[in-house]
Design a protein around this motif. Sequence first.
Motif, PDB file in Angstrom:
ATOM      1  N   MET A   1       0.839  -1.181   0.000  1.00 27.31           N
ATOM      2  CA  MET A   1       0.000   0.000   0.000  1.00 27.31           C
ATOM      3  C   MET A   1       0.884   1.244   0.000  1.00 27.31           C
ATOM      4  O   MET A   1       1.878   1.312   0.701  1.00 27.31           O
ATOM      5  CB  MET A   1      -0.904   0.015   1.232  1.00 27.31           C
ATOM      6  N   ILE A   2       0.517   2.218  -0.781  1.00 26.28           N
ATOM      7  CA  ILE A   2       1.235   3.478  -0.860  1.00 26.28           C
ATOM      8  C   ILE A   2       0.523   4.494   0.023  1.00 26.28           C
ATOM      9  O   ILE A   2      -0.671   4.717  -0.108  1.00 26.28           O
ATOM     10  CB  ILE A   2       1.276   3.996  -2.309  1.00 26.28           C
ATOM     11  N   ASP A   3       1.247   5.112   0.954  1.00 25.76           N
ATOM     12  CA  ASP A   3       0.664   6.106   1.847  1.00 25.76           C
ATOM     13  C   ASP A   3       0.905   7.501   1.269  1.00 25.76           C
ATOM     14  O   ASP A   3       2.031   7.995   1.259  1.00 25.76           O
ATOM     15  CB  ASP A   3       1.264   5.997   3.242  1.00 25.76           C
ATOM     16  N   SER A   5      -0.982  10.178   2.353  1.00 24.12           N
ATOM     17  CA  SER A   5      -1.800  10.977   3.261  1.00 24.12           C
ATOM     18  C   SER A   5      -1.343  12.425   3.319  1.00 24.12           C
ATOM     19  O   SER A   5      -0.155  12.724   3.258  1.00 24.12           O
ATOM     20  CB  SER A   5      -1.725  10.389   4.673  1.00 24.12           C
ATOM     21  N   ALA A  22      -3.957   2.762  -2.702  1.00 21.75           N
ATOM     22  CA  ALA A  22      -3.321   3.914  -2.041  1.00 21.75           C
ATOM     23  C   ALA A  22      -4.130   4.383  -0.830  1.00 21.75           C
ATOM     24  O   ALA A  22      -5.358   4.298  -0.809  1.00 21.75           O
ATOM     25  CB  ALA A  22      -3.145   5.063  -3.018  1.00 21.75           C
ATOM     26  N   TYR A  23      -3.452   4.888   0.147  1.00 19.12           N
ATOM     27  CA  TYR A  23      -4.055   5.474   1.344  1.00 19.12           C
ATOM     28  C   TYR A  23      -3.889   6.982   1.208  1.00 19.12           C
ATOM     29  O   TYR A  23      -2.778   7.502   1.287  1.00 19.12           O
ATOM     30  CB  TYR A  23      -3.342   4.941   2.582  1.00 19.12           C
ATOM     31  N   LEU A  24      -4.993   7.679   0.948  1.00 16.98           N
ATOM     32  CA  LEU A  24      -4.973   9.116   0.660  1.00 16.98           C
ATOM     33  C   LEU A  24      -5.644   9.941   1.756  1.00 16.98           C
ATOM     34  O   LEU A  24      -6.106  11.047   1.514  1.00 16.98           O
ATOM     35  CB  LEU A  24      -5.674   9.372  -0.676  1.00 16.98           C
ATOM     36  N   HIS A  25      -5.674   9.432   2.971  1.00 15.78           N
ATOM     37  CA  HIS A  25      -6.376  10.074   4.078  1.00 15.78           C
ATOM     38  C   HIS A  25      -5.947  11.537   4.239  1.00 15.78           C
ATOM     39  O   HIS A  25      -4.766  11.854   4.347  1.00 15.78           O
ATOM     40  CB  HIS A  25      -6.119   9.325   5.380  1.00 15.78           C
ATOM     41  N   SER A  27      -5.861  14.049   2.228  1.00 14.92           N
ATOM     42  CA  SER A  27      -5.232  14.777   1.119  1.00 14.92           C
ATOM     43  C   SER A  27      -6.209  15.741   0.469  1.00 14.92           C
ATOM     44  O   SER A  27      -7.416  15.520   0.466  1.00 14.92           O
ATOM     45  CB  SER A  27      -4.710  13.796   0.066  1.00 14.92           C
ATOM     46  N   THR A  43      -8.208   4.191  -0.129  1.00  9.53           N
ATOM     47  CA  THR A  43      -8.914   4.766   1.012  1.00  9.53           C
ATOM     48  C   THR A  43      -8.767   6.277   0.927  1.00  9.53           C
ATOM     49  O   THR A  43      -7.653   6.795   0.958  1.00  9.53           O
ATOM     50  CB  THR A  43      -8.335   4.246   2.337  1.00  9.53           C
TER      51      THR A  43
END
Length: 87
Positions: A1-3, A5, A22-25, A27, A43
């Motif tokens: 997974m690519i973070d 954020s 991807a984890y885009l929390h 952004s 996400t």
Amino acid sequence: MIDLSFLNLFGRRFSDVDFSGAYLHGSSLRGCDFEGTNLTGATMLGCDITGADFSLADLTGVVLSRSQVDSVELSEKQLKQIKIVGE
């Protein structure tokens, strides 16, 4: 997974880019162009996606909140692909 954020990607174009998983929390994706982009399983909770263009994007399994869904135009097909949590 690519973070990814808390990035500020305001107004950028990501046509045909692969953001799967991807984890885009948190952004800022306001006004971004995701036309044809693969966002499978991403996400995106807490992201500002107001005015983003998701036409032809693969949103299978994308996690969004109800307020985020209400801030953008999604096709019926895309609405069936995403996971809506909270609110």
